[in-house]
Design a protein around this motif. Structure first.
Motif, PDB file in Angstrom:
ATOM      1  N   CYS A 224     -19.989  21.152  -4.887  1.00  0.00           N
ATOM      2  CA  CYS A 224     -19.408  20.677  -3.619  1.00  0.00           C
ATOM      3  C   CYS A 224     -18.412  21.704  -3.088  1.00  0.00           C
ATOM      4  O   CYS A 224     -18.413  22.017  -1.890  1.00  0.00           O
ATOM      5  CB  CYS A 224     -18.731  19.320  -3.802  1.00  0.00           C
ATOM      6  N   ILE A 225     -17.582  22.222  -3.962  1.00  0.00           N
ATOM      7  CA  ILE A 225     -16.627  23.262  -3.550  1.00  0.00           C
ATOM      8  C   ILE A 225     -17.382  24.488  -3.056  1.00  0.00           C
ATOM      9  O   ILE A 225     -17.039  25.079  -2.026  1.00  0.00           O
ATOM     10  CB  ILE A 225     -15.674  23.608  -4.710  1.00  0.00           C
ATOM     11  N   ASP A 226     -18.446  24.862  -3.756  1.00  0.00           N
ATOM     12  CA  ASP A 226     -19.233  26.026  -3.347  1.00  0.00           C
ATOM     13  C   ASP A 226     -19.945  25.775  -2.020  1.00  0.00           C
ATOM     14  O   ASP A 226     -20.012  26.659  -1.166  1.00  0.00           O
ATOM     15  CB  ASP A 226     -20.228  26.393  -4.445  1.00  0.00           C
ATOM     16  N   PHE A 227     -20.490  24.566  -1.818  1.00  0.00           N
ATOM     17  CA  PHE A 227     -21.146  24.235  -0.548  1.00  0.00           C
ATOM     18  C   PHE A 227     -20.171  24.389   0.612  1.00  0.00           C
ATOM     19  O   PHE A 227     -20.494  24.972   1.643  1.00  0.00           O
ATOM     20  CB  PHE A 227     -21.680  22.802  -0.549  1.00  0.00           C
ATOM     21  N   VAL A 228     -18.968  23.839   0.451  1.00  0.00           N
ATOM     22  CA  VAL A 228     -17.959  23.941   1.509  1.00  0.00           C
ATOM     23  C   VAL A 228     -17.632  25.400   1.785  1.00  0.00           C
ATOM     24  O   VAL A 228     -17.533  25.826   2.950  1.00  0.00           O
ATOM     25  CB  VAL A 228     -16.690  23.140   1.131  1.00  0.00           C
ATOM     26  N   ASN A 229     -17.497  26.192   0.741  1.00  0.00           N
ATOM     27  CA  ASN A 229     -17.214  27.617   0.903  1.00  0.00           C
ATOM     28  C   ASN A 229     -18.340  28.321   1.676  1.00  0.00           C
ATOM     29  O   ASN A 229     -18.081  29.128   2.567  1.00  0.00           O
ATOM     30  CB  ASN A 229     -17.015  28.267  -0.464  1.00  0.00           C
ATOM     31  N   ILE A 230     -19.581  28.010   1.353  1.00  0.00           N
ATOM     32  CA  ILE A 230     -20.709  28.622   2.055  1.00  0.00           C
ATOM     33  C   ILE A 230     -20.720  28.214   3.518  1.00  0.00           C
ATOM     34  O   ILE A 230     -20.884  29.053   4.411  1.00  0.00           O
ATOM     35  CB  ILE A 230     -22.044  28.248   1.362  1.00  0.00           C
ATOM     36  N   ILE A 231     -20.539  26.928   3.790  1.00  0.00           N
ATOM     37  CA  ILE A 231     -20.576  26.438   5.175  1.00  0.00           C
ATOM     38  C   ILE A 231     -19.463  27.076   5.999  1.00  0.00           C
ATOM     39  O   ILE A 231     -19.669  27.465   7.147  1.00  0.00           O
ATOM     40  CB  ILE A 231     -20.502  24.898   5.208  1.00  0.00           C
ATOM     41  N   ILE A 232     -18.273  27.216   5.427  1.00  0.00           N
ATOM     42  CA  ILE A 232     -17.151  27.816   6.144  1.00  0.00           C
ATOM     43  C   ILE A 232     -17.450  29.269   6.489  1.00  0.00           C
ATOM     44  O   ILE A 232     -17.097  29.739   7.571  1.00  0.00           O
ATOM     45  CB  ILE A 232     -15.857  27.711   5.309  1.00  0.00           C
ATOM     46  N   HIS A 233     -18.115  29.978   5.599  1.00  0.00           N
ATOM     47  CA  HIS A 233     -18.337  31.410   5.792  1.00  0.00           C
ATOM     48  C   HIS A 233     -19.677  31.769   6.425  1.00  0.00           C
ATOM     49  O   HIS A 233     -20.000  32.950   6.536  1.00  0.00           O
ATOM     50  CB  HIS A 233     -18.165  32.141   4.458  1.00  0.00           C
ATOM     51  N   LEU A 234     -20.475  30.766   6.808  1.00  0.00           N
ATOM     52  CA  LEU A 234     -21.723  31.078   7.506  1.00  0.00           C
ATOM     53  C   LEU A 234     -21.397  31.771   8.825  1.00  0.00           C
ATOM     54  O   LEU A 234     -20.534  31.310   9.574  1.00  0.00           O
ATOM     55  CB  LEU A 234     -22.523  29.805   7.794  1.00  0.00           C
ATOM     56  N   PRO A 235     -22.072  32.866   9.123  1.00  0.00           N
ATOM     57  CA  PRO A 235     -21.771  33.557  10.380  1.00  0.00           C
ATOM     58  C   PRO A 235     -22.241  32.743  11.582  1.00  0.00           C
ATOM     59  O   PRO A 235     -23.350  32.221  11.605  1.00  0.00           O
ATOM     60  CB  PRO A 235     -22.559  34.869  10.264  1.00  0.00           C
ATOM     61  N   LYS A 236     -21.336  32.615  12.573  1.00  0.00           N
ATOM     62  CA  LYS A 236     -21.656  31.904  13.812  1.00  0.00           C
ATOM     63  C   LYS A 236     -21.082  32.694  14.975  1.00  0.00           C
ATOM     64  O   LYS A 236     -19.947  33.160  14.910  1.00  0.00           O
ATOM     65  CB  LYS A 236     -21.029  30.511  13.827  1.00  0.00           C
ATOM     66  N   ASP A 237     -21.859  32.807  16.043  1.00  0.00           N
ATOM     67  CA  ASP A 237     -21.319  33.422  17.252  1.00  0.00           C
ATOM     68  C   ASP A 237     -20.781  32.310  18.154  1.00  0.00           C
ATOM     69  O   ASP A 237     -20.853  31.131  17.826  1.00  0.00           O
ATOM     70  CB  ASP A 237     -22.368  34.282  17.953  1.00  0.00           C
TER      71      ASP A 237
END
Length: 142
Positions: A61-74
């Motif tokens: 869960c911690i890793d999922f949140v980390n991935i979602i936060i750092h997904l590149p978005k324009d």
């Protein structure tokens, strides 16, 4: 953390979260799921298995949140996501309010005490409070 944002892309059309975009992303999901399947398929779940499952869930869960936060978005992705989130929440709010109305009307028709699920009322009230706090914060921020 364990997973890397480059392995995933933002899920646009089928809910919230992310979808694997590379073989490493699929391997990550496989590494996540296989131990859960293995442990839960055992005949008897002991204390160590439950502790393992809880720890495994917390780590990912911690890793999922980390991935979602750092997904590149324009900027376009951010605007589209904000509009989609807003529309989804309006629909959720409408369903909750209709649920309260339905539960109240069933109580009135049956001439009994109207019982309304408190979780639905709490959800609507919590949404109202979150909106008020957000608006106050954003007004003071500007």
């Amino acid at each position: 953390m364990i997973g890397k944002p480059e392995w995933f892309k933002r899920r646009k059309y089928s809910g919230w979260g992310f979808t694997p975009a590379t073989w490493q992303g699929w391997a990550y999901i496989l590494v996540l799921v296989l131990p859960i399947i293995f442990v839960t398929s055992m005949k008897v779940l002991g204390t160590w298995q439950i502790i393992f499952l809880i720890a495994w869930a917390v780590i990912f869960c911690i890793d999922f949140v980390n991935i979602i936060i750092h997904l590149p978005k324009d900027e376009r992705d951010r605007i589209h996501e904000a509009i989609a989130e807003r529309n989804a929440l309006w629909v959720i709010l409408a369903v909750l309010v209709l649920g309260i109305g339905y539960q109240t009307s069933v109580g009135v028709v049956s001439k009994s005490i109207a019982t309304v699920d408190p979780v639905i009322v709490i959800a609507v009230f919590a949404g109202f409070i979150a909106k008020v706090i957000s608006n106050v914060y954003l007004d003071k921020k500007d």
